[in-house]
Design an enzyme around this catalytic site. Sequence first.
Site, PDB file in Angstrom:
ATOM      1  N   TRP A  85       0.831  -1.208   0.000  1.00  0.00           N
ATOM      2  CA  TRP A  85       0.000   0.000   0.000  1.00  0.00           C
ATOM      3  C   TRP A  85       0.863   1.254   0.000  1.00  0.00           C
ATOM      4  O   TRP A  85       0.512   2.261  -0.633  1.00  0.00           O
ATOM      5  CB  TRP A  85      -0.978  -0.025   1.175  1.00  0.00           C
ATOM      6  CG  TRP A  85      -1.840  -1.241   1.130  1.00  0.00           C
ATOM      7  CD1 TRP A  85      -1.850  -2.291   1.995  1.00  0.00           C
ATOM      8  CD2 TRP A  85      -2.783  -1.584   0.098  1.00  0.00           C
ATOM      9  NE1 TRP A  85      -2.741  -3.242   1.585  1.00  0.00           N
ATOM     10  CE2 TRP A  85      -3.334  -2.840   0.437  1.00  0.00           C
ATOM     11  CE3 TRP A  85      -3.222  -0.938  -1.063  1.00  0.00           C
ATOM     12  CZ2 TRP A  85      -4.297  -3.463  -0.362  1.00  0.00           C
ATOM     13  CZ3 TRP A  85      -4.178  -1.564  -1.854  1.00  0.00           C
ATOM     14  CH2 TRP A  85      -4.709  -2.808  -1.497  1.00  0.00           C
ATOM     15  N   ASP A 118      -0.909   7.280   6.155  1.00  0.00           N
ATOM     16  CA  ASP A 118      -2.030   6.388   5.910  1.00  0.00           C
ATOM     17  C   ASP A 118      -2.156   5.522   7.159  1.00  0.00           C
ATOM     18  O   ASP A 118      -1.303   4.688   7.444  1.00  0.00           O
ATOM     19  CB  ASP A 118      -1.746   5.535   4.675  1.00  0.00           C
ATOM     20  CG  ASP A 118      -2.786   4.436   4.446  1.00  0.00           C
ATOM     21  OD1 ASP A 118      -3.758   4.360   5.209  1.00  0.00           O
ATOM     22  OD2 ASP A 118      -2.598   3.646   3.502  1.00  0.00           O
ATOM     23  N   LYS A 131     -11.233  -1.125   8.705  1.00  0.00           N
ATOM     24  CA  LYS A 131     -10.351  -1.906   9.570  1.00  0.00           C
ATOM     25  C   LYS A 131     -10.754  -1.755  11.038  1.00  0.00           C
ATOM     26  O   LYS A 131     -10.867  -2.734  11.757  1.00  0.00           O
ATOM     27  CB  LYS A 131      -8.899  -1.454   9.395  1.00  0.00           C
ATOM     28  CG  LYS A 131      -8.415  -1.388   7.964  1.00  0.00           C
ATOM     29  CD  LYS A 131      -8.341  -2.736   7.292  1.00  0.00           C
ATOM     30  CE  LYS A 131      -7.717  -2.634   5.920  1.00  0.00           C
ATOM     31  NZ  LYS A 131      -7.665  -3.919   5.218  1.00  0.00           N
TER      32      LYS A 131
END
Length: 357
Positions: free
Chosen positions: A100, A167, A191
Amino acid sequence: MKEVHVFNAGPCKLPQPAIDAAIEGLKDFAGTGIPVIEISHRTKEWEAVMDETRALWKELLDIPDTHEVVFLGGGASMGFLYAAMNFLEKKAAYLETGVWAKKALKEAKGLGEAYAVASSADRNYSYIPKDWECPTDVDYLHITTNNTIYGTEIHEDMTVPVPLIADMSSDIMSRPVDVSKYDLIYGGAQKNVGPAGVFFAIVRKDALGRVSRYIPTMLDYRTHIDGGSMFNTPPVFPIFVMNQTLKWVKAQGGVEAMYRRNVEKADMLYCEIDRNPLFTGTAAREDRSLMNVCFVMAPGYETLQDEFLRFATERGMVGIKGHRSVGGFRASIYNACELSDVRALVACMKEFENLHE
């Protein structure tokens, strides 16, 4: 019906009170007689939810007045573009700690000069790079604080000489964060703070408006700050579930309480991985994630991988198959994962060990 223990990497396990509230909201939202998925976002009832959700974020993370919180449709992958679009003028540095982080860097490269200041790709992202220096000639440093695929995490807020962007998709609300150190914190909700379909951004207001390029209206954070996250129709249902999830976090004692619970869960599972001769962890010990616990069969037991996955699945363990780039197993133990879930997985690992002594 057998008991089920959810360890999915995302969408996450949600707290039962949030699920119950979501079900009721689908029947009748705030006494309106209308399901929440049909409510107009311009009603006073919905505006109250938006105001309360924003206030919960600010309270739970002690967000200073210098920052604002916005909620937007999409996920962190959209956030990659928002970050570069709003903050990249000439050059940006990225700490490459996983897939990511690499994808975030790719988006930035489409808008200007961007590079990896350090990378852990040489060992399949199994650690957080240590001996690197933050450059001083960049518009910002971007980090990914938790790496869901590889099970590594940056456990402390960095102090760097340039604006810091993070992030925090998979560890937000799991531990205290000094928001004042960041110009931008963003992430997908699915999440720790809600279902898929919405991403959050905590933005330092005076850091905006510094790039010279044209920013499309929908990609300009100022648009959404000024519009109260309702410049266009927001993802109403995911935000409603987020609201209920944050209420649950507050009722549990807030982020500090979440952190204590998460440390206890992670310690229990890592201790079993380290004790059990059939398994071994994949992440560097000092960088082990509190959210995503990755492990494989130990040397000599590799042929038992599929057998253990079947064994665990039969005993109600859901979502423990590891990502294809790592293999093995991954137990995601986000906020709503209970200590009882982790105990069940540990008991399963011990039972499997007894079969193969």
